[in-house]
Scaffold this motif. Structure first.
Motif, PDB file in Angstrom:
ATOM      1  N   ASP A   1      12.014  17.005  57.555  1.00  0.00           N
ATOM      2  CA  ASP A   1      12.903  16.969  58.720  1.00  0.00           C
ATOM      3  C   ASP A   1      12.944  18.298  59.470  1.00  0.00           C
ATOM      4  O   ASP A   1      13.732  18.475  60.394  1.00  0.00           O
ATOM      5  CB  ASP A   1      14.313  16.569  58.296  1.00  0.00           C
ATOM      6  CG  ASP A   1      14.903  17.514  57.265  1.00  0.00           C
ATOM      7  OD1 ASP A   1      14.284  18.560  56.959  1.00  0.00           O
ATOM      8  OD2 ASP A   1      15.993  17.210  56.735  1.00  0.00           O
ATOM      9  N   LYS A   2      12.114  19.245  59.049  1.00  0.00           N
ATOM     10  CA  LYS A   2      11.987  20.559  59.698  1.00  0.00           C
ATOM     11  C   LYS A   2      13.255  21.412  59.601  1.00  0.00           C
ATOM     12  O   LYS A   2      13.393  22.399  60.315  1.00  0.00           O
ATOM     13  CB  LYS A   2      11.589  20.423  61.178  1.00  0.00           C
ATOM     14  CG  LYS A   2      10.324  19.640  61.402  1.00  0.00           C
ATOM     15  CD  LYS A   2       9.145  20.344  60.782  1.00  0.00           C
ATOM     16  CE  LYS A   2       7.849  19.574  61.080  1.00  0.00           C
ATOM     17  NZ  LYS A   2       6.726  20.113  60.348  1.00  0.00           N
ATOM     18  N   ARG A   3      14.153  21.068  58.690  1.00  0.00           N
ATOM     19  CA  ARG A   3      15.370  21.858  58.537  1.00  0.00           C
ATOM     20  C   ARG A   3      15.164  23.088  57.674  1.00  0.00           C
ATOM     21  O   ARG A   3      15.888  24.077  57.794  1.00  0.00           O
ATOM     22  CB  ARG A   3      16.490  20.996  57.947  1.00  0.00           C
ATOM     23  CG  ARG A   3      17.075  20.011  58.939  1.00  0.00           C
ATOM     24  CD  ARG A   3      18.096  19.096  58.299  1.00  0.00           C
ATOM     25  NE  ARG A   3      19.048  19.820  57.473  1.00  0.00           N
ATOM     26  CZ  ARG A   3      19.699  19.274  56.435  1.00  0.00           C
ATOM     27  NH1 ARG A   3      19.474  18.025  56.088  1.00  0.00           N
ATOM     28  NH2 ARG A   3      20.561  19.984  55.746  1.00  0.00           N
ATOM     29  N   PHE A   4      14.185  23.059  56.773  1.00  0.00           N
ATOM     30  CA  PHE A   4      13.947  24.178  55.866  1.00  0.00           C
ATOM     31  C   PHE A   4      12.478  24.572  55.862  1.00  0.00           C
ATOM     32  O   PHE A   4      11.598  23.722  55.983  1.00  0.00           O
ATOM     33  CB  PHE A   4      14.356  23.815  54.430  1.00  0.00           C
ATOM     34  CG  PHE A   4      15.833  23.720  54.235  1.00  0.00           C
ATOM     35  CD1 PHE A   4      16.573  24.863  53.985  1.00  0.00           C
ATOM     36  CD2 PHE A   4      16.481  22.504  54.316  1.00  0.00           C
ATOM     37  CE1 PHE A   4      17.944  24.783  53.808  1.00  0.00           C
ATOM     38  CE2 PHE A   4      17.843  22.420  54.148  1.00  0.00           C
ATOM     39  CZ  PHE A   4      18.586  23.562  53.893  1.00  0.00           C
ATOM     40  N   THR A   5      12.251  25.863  55.719  1.00  0.00           N
ATOM     41  CA  THR A   5      10.896  26.363  55.521  1.00  0.00           C
ATOM     42  C   THR A   5      10.915  27.320  54.331  1.00  0.00           C
ATOM     43  O   THR A   5      11.876  28.088  54.143  1.00  0.00           O
ATOM     44  CB  THR A   5      10.345  27.050  56.787  1.00  0.00           C
ATOM     45  OG1 THR A   5       8.995  27.428  56.559  1.00  0.00           O
ATOM     46  CG2 THR A   5      11.147  28.281  57.162  1.00  0.00           C
ATOM     47  N   THR A   6       9.879  27.251  53.513  1.00  0.00           N
ATOM     48  CA  THR A   6       9.790  28.076  52.309  1.00  0.00           C
ATOM     49  C   THR A   6       8.439  28.770  52.269  1.00  0.00           C
ATOM     50  O   THR A   6       7.412  28.159  52.556  1.00  0.00           O
ATOM     51  CB  THR A   6       9.926  27.200  51.045  1.00  0.00           C
ATOM     52  OG1 THR A   6      11.130  26.468  51.123  1.00  0.00           O
ATOM     53  CG2 THR A   6       9.935  28.050  49.793  1.00  0.00           C
TER      54      THR A   6
ATOM     55  N   ILE B   1       6.235  37.102  41.604  1.00  0.00           N
ATOM     56  CA  ILE B   1       6.347  36.025  42.576  1.00  0.00           C
ATOM     57  C   ILE B   1       7.406  36.393  43.616  1.00  0.00           C
ATOM     58  O   ILE B   1       8.405  37.040  43.287  1.00  0.00           O
ATOM     59  CB  ILE B   1       6.703  34.687  41.883  1.00  0.00           C
ATOM     60  CG1 ILE B   1       6.714  33.542  42.890  1.00  0.00           C
ATOM     61  CG2 ILE B   1       8.040  34.772  41.165  1.00  0.00           C
ATOM     62  CD1 ILE B   1       6.830  32.167  42.251  1.00  0.00           C
ATOM     63  N   GLU B   2       7.147  36.012  44.867  1.00  0.00           N
ATOM     64  CA  GLU B   2       8.113  36.176  45.945  1.00  0.00           C
ATOM     65  C   GLU B   2       8.408  34.799  46.523  1.00  0.00           C
ATOM     66  O   GLU B   2       7.490  34.010  46.737  1.00  0.00           O
ATOM     67  CB  GLU B   2       7.562  37.065  47.056  1.00  0.00           C
ATOM     68  CG  GLU B   2       7.333  38.495  46.655  1.00  0.00           C
ATOM     69  CD  GLU B   2       6.719  39.319  47.787  1.00  0.00           C
ATOM     70  OE1 GLU B   2       6.642  38.813  48.928  1.00  0.00           O
ATOM     71  OE2 GLU B   2       6.314  40.448  47.519  1.00  0.00           O
TER      72      GLU B   2
ATOM     73  N   GLU C   1      -3.397  38.074  46.011  1.00  0.00           N
ATOM     74  CA  GLU C   1      -2.182  37.347  46.339  1.00  0.00           C
ATOM     75  C   GLU C   1      -2.558  35.934  46.740  1.00  0.00           C
ATOM     76  O   GLU C   1      -3.538  35.706  47.444  1.00  0.00           O
ATOM     77  CB  GLU C   1      -1.457  38.050  47.492  1.00  0.00           C
ATOM     78  CG  GLU C   1      -0.153  37.389  47.856  1.00  0.00           C
ATOM     79  CD  GLU C   1       0.639  38.209  48.863  1.00  0.00           C
ATOM     80  OE1 GLU C   1       1.397  37.606  49.625  1.00  0.00           O
ATOM     81  OE2 GLU C   1       0.485  39.448  48.886  1.00  0.00           O
ATOM     82  N   LEU C   2      -1.760  34.983  46.278  1.00  0.00           N
ATOM     83  CA  LEU C   2      -1.950  33.581  46.619  1.00  0.00           C
ATOM     84  C   LEU C   2      -0.641  33.098  47.203  1.00  0.00           C
ATOM     85  O   LEU C   2       0.409  33.208  46.564  1.00  0.00           O
ATOM     86  CB  LEU C   2      -2.315  32.773  45.371  1.00  0.00           C
ATOM     87  CG  LEU C   2      -2.474  31.272  45.544  1.00  0.00           C
ATOM     88  CD1 LEU C   2      -3.660  30.977  46.466  1.00  0.00           C
ATOM     89  CD2 LEU C   2      -2.674  30.605  44.192  1.00  0.00           C
ATOM     90  N   GLY C   3      -0.675  32.591  48.439  1.00  0.00           N
ATOM     91  CA  GLY C   3       0.563  32.217  49.105  1.00  0.00           C
ATOM     92  C   GLY C   3       0.540  30.809  49.654  1.00  0.00           C
ATOM     93  O   GLY C   3      -0.520  30.188  49.793  1.00  0.00           O
ATOM     94  N   ALA C   4       1.726  30.307  49.959  1.00  0.00           N
ATOM     95  CA  ALA C   4       1.860  28.979  50.546  1.00  0.00           C
ATOM     96  C   ALA C   4       3.116  28.951  51.396  1.00  0.00           C
ATOM     97  O   ALA C   4       4.073  29.697  51.148  1.00  0.00           O
ATOM     98  CB  ALA C   4       1.953  27.916  49.455  1.00  0.00           C
ATOM     99  N   LYS C   5       3.095  28.085  52.395  1.00  0.00           N
ATOM    100  CA  LYS C   5       4.264  27.868  53.250  1.00  0.00           C
ATOM    101  C   LYS C   5       4.544  26.381  53.259  1.00  0.00           C
ATOM    102  O   LYS C   5       3.646  25.575  53.500  1.00  0.00           O
ATOM    103  CB  LYS C   5       3.995  28.367  54.671  1.00  0.00           C
ATOM    104  CG  LYS C   5       5.180  28.238  55.592  1.00  0.00           C
ATOM    105  CD  LYS C   5       4.870  28.910  56.926  1.00  0.00           C
ATOM    106  CE  LYS C   5       6.088  28.848  57.833  1.00  0.00           C
ATOM    107  NZ  LYS C   5       6.030  27.821  58.811  1.00  0.00           N
ATOM    108  N   LEU C   6       5.777  26.015  52.938  1.00  0.00           N
ATOM    109  CA  LEU C   6       6.154  24.608  52.865  1.00  0.00           C
ATOM    110  C   LEU C   6       7.319  24.348  53.812  1.00  0.00           C
ATOM    111  O   LEU C   6       8.302  25.097  53.801  1.00  0.00           O
ATOM    112  CB  LEU C   6       6.577  24.234  51.436  1.00  0.00           C
ATOM    113  CG  LEU C   6       5.578  24.536  50.322  1.00  0.00           C
ATOM    114  CD1 LEU C   6       6.232  24.353  48.964  1.00  0.00           C
ATOM    115  CD2 LEU C   6       4.363  23.639  50.455  1.00  0.00           C
ATOM    116  N   ASP C   7       7.205  23.298  54.622  1.00  0.00           N
ATOM    117  CA  ASP C   7       8.286  22.894  55.513  1.00  0.00           C
ATOM    118  C   ASP C   7       8.805  21.543  55.062  1.00  0.00           C
ATOM    119  O   ASP C   7       8.021  20.672  54.668  1.00  0.00           O
ATOM    120  CB  ASP C   7       7.790  22.784  56.962  1.00  0.00           C
ATOM    121  CG  ASP C   7       7.360  24.120  57.521  1.00  0.00           C
ATOM    122  OD1 ASP C   7       8.001  25.127  57.187  1.00  0.00           O
ATOM    123  OD2 ASP C   7       6.388  24.160  58.294  1.00  0.00           O
ATOM    124  N   SER C   8      10.134  21.363  55.152  1.00  0.00           N
ATOM    125  CA  SER C   8      10.700  20.056  54.804  1.00  0.00           C
ATOM    126  C   SER C   8      10.303  19.046  55.885  1.00  0.00           C
ATOM    127  O   SER C   8      10.021  19.416  57.033  1.00  0.00           O
ATOM    128  CB  SER C   8      12.224  20.137  54.670  1.00  0.00           C
ATOM    129  OG  SER C   8      12.804  20.478  55.911  1.00  0.00           O
TER     130      SER C   8
END
Length: 197
Positions: free
Chosen positions: A10-15, A49-50, A1-8
């Motif tokens: 302005d900190k309003r969204f996290t993916t 993919i998730e 598994e290969l994962g990533a976490k992305l935050d906008s």
């Protein structure tokens, strides 16, 4: 598994994103034709993919979403039948090579969005969906389905709040758990009211 976490910024969204390939070898199941035998499932894999997304559309409006897509899922090697640890049959038991593994939809997910109307009232709604599936060792195709839910919450004070949840708003009949000869339906329309004091 290969994962990533992305935050906008302005900190309003996290993916959260994840690419995965899962291989399962000899999962144990009871043989549906003879309960004294154990069916070792052989070898299968799933690649997909998730994606999860959470955040605020506005200061009062939140959104949560999750989606899984599994375009590549396949039985790579047939299973075997075992009794008391002894091989009974190594012919193609269970699912056949090349078939999509049972109960593996190509897509599934959920979306939920609550809105804080004011300091006392909060409302929300969401959808849960799943693509078509097939039960184990069956040619039956269970259709895709989508179920909607609603929520309303009233906060009288820090000490008292009341919440109402309406699940499966349209009273959709769908198969929640699949088996070779039957299915268990998902819960019908259900209203739950709770109070916290």
């Amino acid at each position: 598994e290969l994962g990533a976490k992305l935050d906008s910024a302005d900190k309003r969204f996290t993916t959260r994103l994840a690419l995965f390939r899962s291989t399962k070898l000899n999962e144990r199941n009871r043989d549906a034709d003879d309960a004294s035998l154990v069916l070792l499932s052989g070898k299968r894999h799933a690649t997909g993919i998730e994606v999860d997304l959470a955040g605020r559309i506005t200061p009062k409006w939140e959104m949560f979403a999750s989606y899984t897509w599994i375009p590549d899922a396949k039985v790579d090697a047939a299973g075997t039948r075992v009794s008391g640890g002894t091989l009974v049959s190594n012919n193609e038991a269970g699912e056949l090579p090349g078939a999509r593994p049972a109960v593996t939809p190509k897509y599934s997910g959920t979306v939920w969005t609550p809105y804080q109307h004011n300091s006392q009232w909060r409302v929300g709604g969401g959808l849960t969906f799943r693509g078509e599936q097939k039960p184990l060792l069956s040619q039956i195709v269970v259709p895709a389905h989508t179920v909607g839910d609603l929520m309303v919450e009233y906060t009288h004070s820090d000490a008292l709040s009341i919440k109402a949840n309406l699940s499966n708003v349209t009273n959709k009949l769908y198969a929640d758990e699949l088996y070779r000869g039957h299915y268990i339906p998902g819960a019908g329309r259900l209203l739950q009211v709770t109070a916290s004091f």
